[in-house]
Enzyme design. Structure first.
Site, PDB file in Angstrom:
ATOM      1  N   LYS A  81       2.240 -56.052   6.173  1.00 53.08           N
ATOM      2  CA  LYS A  81       0.875 -56.567   6.308  1.00 53.08           C
ATOM      3  C   LYS A  81       0.913 -58.085   6.347  1.00 53.08           C
ATOM      4  O   LYS A  81       1.677 -58.711   5.600  1.00 53.08           O
ATOM      5  CB  LYS A  81      -0.037 -56.049   5.196  1.00 53.08           C
ATOM      6  CG  LYS A  81       0.467 -56.258   3.802  1.00 53.08           C
ATOM      7  CD  LYS A  81      -0.443 -55.611   2.775  1.00 53.08           C
ATOM      8  CE  LYS A  81       0.215 -55.636   1.416  1.00 53.08           C
ATOM      9  NZ  LYS A  81      -0.540 -55.008   0.363  1.00 53.08           N
ATOM     10  N   GLU A  93      -1.612 -53.786  14.546  1.00 53.63           N
ATOM     11  CA  GLU A  93      -2.936 -53.147  14.479  1.00 53.63           C
ATOM     12  C   GLU A  93      -3.849 -54.040  13.654  1.00 53.63           C
ATOM     13  O   GLU A  93      -3.371 -54.745  12.758  1.00 53.63           O
ATOM     14  CB  GLU A  93      -2.838 -51.790  13.765  1.00 53.63           C
ATOM     15  CG  GLU A  93      -2.027 -50.745  14.490  1.00 53.63           C
ATOM     16  CD  GLU A  93      -1.920 -49.452  13.671  1.00 53.63           C
ATOM     17  OE1 GLU A  93      -2.343 -49.433  12.494  1.00 53.63           O
ATOM     18  OE2 GLU A  93      -1.409 -48.471  14.208  1.00 53.63           O
ATOM     19  N   ARG A 142      -7.225 -43.258  -0.980  1.00 52.72           N
ATOM     20  CA  ARG A 142      -5.848 -43.740  -1.085  1.00 52.72           C
ATOM     21  C   ARG A 142      -5.197 -43.278  -2.386  1.00 52.72           C
ATOM     22  O   ARG A 142      -4.020 -42.975  -2.443  1.00 52.72           O
ATOM     23  CB  ARG A 142      -5.906 -45.266  -1.020  1.00 52.72           C
ATOM     24  CG  ARG A 142      -4.641 -45.938  -1.344  1.00 52.72           C
ATOM     25  CD  ARG A 142      -4.938 -47.413  -1.585  1.00 52.72           C
ATOM     26  NE  ARG A 142      -3.824 -47.999  -2.267  1.00 52.72           N
ATOM     27  CZ  ARG A 142      -3.142 -49.029  -1.824  1.00 52.72           C
ATOM     28  NH1 ARG A 142      -3.483 -49.598  -0.709  1.00 52.72           N
ATOM     29  NH2 ARG A 142      -2.145 -49.508  -2.514  1.00 52.72           N
ATOM     30  N   ARG A 171      -9.380 -46.510   2.830  1.00 53.58           N
ATOM     31  CA  ARG A 171      -8.460 -45.591   3.483  1.00 53.58           C
ATOM     32  C   ARG A 171      -8.907 -44.153   3.220  1.00 53.58           C
ATOM     33  O   ARG A 171      -9.198 -43.805   2.080  1.00 53.58           O
ATOM     34  CB  ARG A 171      -7.065 -45.807   2.909  1.00 53.58           C
ATOM     35  CG  ARG A 171      -5.976 -45.039   3.617  1.00 53.58           C
ATOM     36  CD  ARG A 171      -4.640 -45.515   3.106  1.00 53.58           C
ATOM     37  NE  ARG A 171      -3.530 -44.978   3.841  1.00 53.58           N
ATOM     38  CZ  ARG A 171      -2.323 -45.541   3.880  1.00 53.58           C
ATOM     39  NH1 ARG A 171      -2.091 -46.654   3.223  1.00 53.58           N
ATOM     40  NH2 ARG A 171      -1.349 -45.002   4.550  1.00 53.58           N
ATOM     41  N   LYS A 209      -5.937 -55.015  10.623  1.00 52.71           N
ATOM     42  CA  LYS A 209      -5.975 -54.534   9.234  1.00 52.71           C
ATOM     43  C   LYS A 209      -7.432 -54.579   8.805  1.00 52.71           C
ATOM     44  O   LYS A 209      -7.949 -55.626   8.418  1.00 52.71           O
ATOM     45  CB  LYS A 209      -5.111 -55.408   8.320  1.00 52.71           C
ATOM     46  CG  LYS A 209      -5.088 -54.878   6.885  1.00 52.71           C
ATOM     47  CD  LYS A 209      -4.207 -55.699   5.995  1.00 52.71           C
ATOM     48  CE  LYS A 209      -3.983 -55.047   4.644  1.00 52.71           C
ATOM     49  NZ  LYS A 209      -5.182 -54.574   3.959  1.00 52.71           N
TER      50      LYS A 209
HETATM   51  P1  AMP Z   1      -3.369 -53.425   0.700  1.00 49.27           P
HETATM   52  O1  AMP Z   1      -4.506 -52.668   0.039  1.00 49.27           O
HETATM   53  O2  AMP Z   1      -3.629 -54.889   0.823  1.00 49.27           O
HETATM   54  O3  AMP Z   1      -2.021 -53.068   0.126  1.00 49.27           O
HETATM   55  O4  AMP Z   1      -3.297 -52.925   2.224  1.00 49.27           O
HETATM   56  C1  AMP Z   1      -3.058 -51.595   2.592  1.00 49.27           C
HETATM   57  C2  AMP Z   1      -4.352 -50.940   3.014  1.00 49.27           C
HETATM   58  O5  AMP Z   1      -4.830 -51.484   4.233  1.00 49.27           O
HETATM   59  C3  AMP Z   1      -4.214 -49.476   3.346  1.00 49.27           C
HETATM   60  O6  AMP Z   1      -4.201 -48.673   2.193  1.00 49.27           O
HETATM   61  C4  AMP Z   1      -5.425 -49.216   4.215  1.00 49.27           C
HETATM   62  O7  AMP Z   1      -6.549 -48.899   3.408  1.00 49.27           O
HETATM   63  C5  AMP Z   1      -5.733 -50.565   4.825  1.00 49.27           C
HETATM   64  N1  AMP Z   1      -5.575 -50.637   6.303  1.00 49.27           N
HETATM   65  C6  AMP Z   1      -6.404 -51.315   7.109  1.00 49.27           C
HETATM   66  N2  AMP Z   1      -6.004 -51.252   8.372  1.00 49.27           N
HETATM   67  C7  AMP Z   1      -4.884 -50.493   8.410  1.00 49.27           C
HETATM   68  C8  AMP Z   1      -3.994 -50.078   9.439  1.00 49.27           C
HETATM   69  N3  AMP Z   1      -4.164 -50.453  10.699  1.00 49.27           N
HETATM   70  N4  AMP Z   1      -2.931 -49.315   9.077  1.00 49.27           N
HETATM   71  C9  AMP Z   1      -2.725 -48.948   7.792  1.00 49.27           C
HETATM   72  N5  AMP Z   1      -3.532 -49.322   6.780  1.00 49.27           N
HETATM   73  C10 AMP Z   1      -4.603 -50.089   7.073  1.00 49.27           C
END
Ligand code: AMP
Length: 605
Positions: A440, A267, A289, A274, A269
């Protein structure tokens, strides 16, 4: 329940950081706690009155406590500040002052401001219920006018009245939100399992109940009154947030395939915020979040999204992303910051439009969907949410090899997103945990350090030249999960624009503290110390051993910490992250070891 029982427990807990000892003290406390007060006890242990998502705040500043002390204890401010400088926190200070007064007979303990209606309480005893009720009354006072401040001062006096000096210390810390017993949620759950089911292994079941309710008080009350059977029947409740599932990181397509097998979902990112949406009819509640209520920043979501829902009730997850009005392209996260304001929010909404990009469904028509596989949840999502200009499904593709991932990554970056989220097709939604079912993959992972860091702002240095009047440089810290504190890792002075410096000043100025917060671990000098409440994102060229900074102290080498070399602010103020979600010592050590491995591999080539 006598408040002295709780206060004695706090005293013991403050004296240790060892998890087993803390668990034992908690078990002893829970065994003495009547079931109808157990939820209150659990909130108070965490320095709260209710679960975080309810947003209950006492709004009591150090200044107000000083004024209350002056009024009700008759001390002058100088005396208090002198003691404060010696002992380090205001709770201990007030209790010391009170101790001196009672010893010298200068203080009449029978003082009563008459602010609190004591009719329902025993005249002599100081109970947990009484303390909780007064704290609750304070939290319900709205506004910052003189009238409200005076009322709060009267309530504070009522609180102190009937308290022994040691109790005053903890009551004051509760008031100020500075009670730090170092008791992690896991430790509370261990103790609840032992005290009420006799088996620590039941912790896992309590953990599930906590993950789907985000309310440790409710979990405690359930296990105390209904035992482990009650916990096994624990259900998701609409409008109680579910703790989000998080992703591990990978550095390359090849690593992703190694971990995920040969068919999985990719998907976009998206680089937004969130949002967890709870919807029933026209009623909508939005959580961030970190499970804060964020409805006030998104009135457009509140108004528009119910029309897109084809279900009686539903819990959804989405990424709210700022878009370019003309082209529809995604804009970076910081554009959403313009919405974080108290006034003129309508104007900000028109000026900074968004789309809501759905990626998961956790509950639908009264049924838990978390146990369903990713594939089934995605189908459900597309069945119950209608797409339009404002509400979208996050772009998704089933990928089978490196080439397909790379191709989809290109599309995603070109559309203005950060990279990809990779998700196993047959796995359930694991609330509250970071695991390998979601990965990710960010574009920037491929260079330099391999990742950005989310760090806590703990100190500031006034700027010079163009930066006069702002904080030109910030002191940053990691989060130490074991100690529940913030050891410094670097100073950062690059990467700031004039706009971001202004923005940071607006956010940080109200967080300046009279004294360095005891959770800040640093030997650096700073012009000002901040309450550790804000997270920002930085990149750096390298992680080095450091004799000055305290992050990961003694964990890689004795008497040595870790520091960032050439850190640079990326422009992202992570208001969506709680300080406990900042990069931890462990994460920094992993990155440190990762870079050493790369250097080693290069030397071998
Ligand atoms: P990180 O903040 O770098 O740990 O990345 C996780 C965050 O990516 C999540 O908390 C979401 O806010 C965001 N996010 C963006 N796209 C997606 C997706 N397709 N699925 C889940 N989270 C996503």
């Amino acid at each position: 329940m006598e408040f002295s029982i709780l206060s004695e427990s706090f005293d013991k807990m403050e004296s240790t950081r060892k998890r087993l000892e803390l668990t034992q003290f908690l078990v002893e406390l829970f065994e003495k706690t009547p079931h109808d007060v157990i939820s209150k006890i659990v909130y108070l242990i965490q320095g709260k009155l209710r679960p975080d998502f309810e947003g209950i705040e006492l709004g009591v500043s150090e200044k107000l406590v000083l004024r209350a002390a002056k009024k009700s204890l008759g001390t002058n401010e100088k005396d208090i500040i002198e003691t404060l400088n010696k002992v380090g926190d205001l709770g201990t200070t007030i209790s010391k002052v009170l101790e001196r007064k009672t010893q010298t007979g200068l203080f009449d303990f029978a003082f009563d401001s008459g602010a609190h209606d004591e009719a329902s309480f025993d005249a002599k005893s100081n109970t947990v219920e009484r303390i909780y009720e007064i704290l609750w009354d304070i939290s319900q006072l709205e506004g910052a006018g003189k009238n409200v401040q005076d009322k709060k001062i009267n309530f504070i006096s009522s609180l102190w009245n009937k308290c022994k000096p040691t109790e005053v210390k903890f009551v004051t810390k509760l008031l100020l939100g500075t009670l730090r017993l170092g008791v992690a949620e896991n430790t509370v759950m261990d103790a609840l399992a032992i005290a009420f089911t006799g088996d620590k292994e039941n912790r896992k079941k309590l953990q599930y109940a906590y993950n789907v309710s985000s309310d440790l008080g409710k979990v405690a009350e359930t296990v105390a009154t209904k035992g482990i059977e009650g916990i096994e029947k624990f259900e998701i409740t609409l409008f109680n947030p579910i703790r989000p599932m998080l992703a591990d990181r990978v550095k390359s397509e090849a690593e992703a395939i190694e971990k995920m097998g040969n068919e999985f979902a990719a998907e976009y990112k998206l680089d937004g915020e969130r949002v967890q949406l709870h919807i029933e009819g026209d009623k909508v509640v939005l959580f961030s979040r970190s499970l804060e209520n964020i409805e006030s920043y998104y009135p457009d979501i509140m108004e528009k999204i119910p029309k897109n829902i084809q279900a009686d009730n539903i819990i959804l997850e989405a990424e709210a992303v700022a878009i370019n009005e003309n082209t529809g392209d995604f804009l970076p996260f910081q554009e959403l910051m313009h919405r974080r304001r108290k006034y003129k929010i309508e104007k900000a909404i028109t000026k900074y439009p968004i789309t809501v990009n759905f990626f998961d469904v956790l509950y639908c028509n009264g049924r838990n969907c978390m146990e369903l596989s990713y594939k089934e949840r995605r189908e459900k999502l597309e069945k119950h949410v209608k797409e339009d200009e404002f509400a979208k499904y996050i772009p998704m593709k089933i990928v089978k090899n490196e080439c397909e991932i790379e191709d989809f990554m290109e599309n995603s970056i070109n559309a203005g997103s950060e990279g990809l989220m990779l998700k196993m097709l047959d796995k359930p939604y694991q609330a509250g945990s970071r695991g390998s079912h979601w990965l990710k993959l960010k574009r920037e992972y491929r260079n330099e350090l391999g990742d950005s860091l989310d760090l806590v702002v703990i100190g500031g240095y006034f700027g010079k030249g163009r930066r006069t009047g702002n904080y030109g440089t910030l002191l940053l810290a990691t989060y130490d999960e074991d100690e529940d504190n913030f050891p410094s890792i670097c100073k950062v002075g690059t990467g700031f624009t004039d706009e971001s410096l202004d923005q940071l000043y607006q956010i940080l100025n109200p967080k300046v503290s009279i004294k360095k917060n005891p959770r800040i671990i640093s030997e650096m000098e700073a012009d000002v110390w901040f309450e550790p409440e804000l997270v920002i994102e930085v990149v750096a060229s390298e992680i080095t051993l450091s004799p000055i900074h305290k992050a990961a102290l003694n964990m890689v080498r004795k008497n040595t910490g870790l520091a960032l070399r050439f850190p640079k602010f990326t422009g992202k103020i992570r208001v969506d992250k709680a300080v406990e979600d900042a990069s931890t010592n462990e994460e920094v050590i992993t990155l440190y070891k990762g870079q050493k491995k790369i250097a080693h591999d290069k030397n071998l080539m």
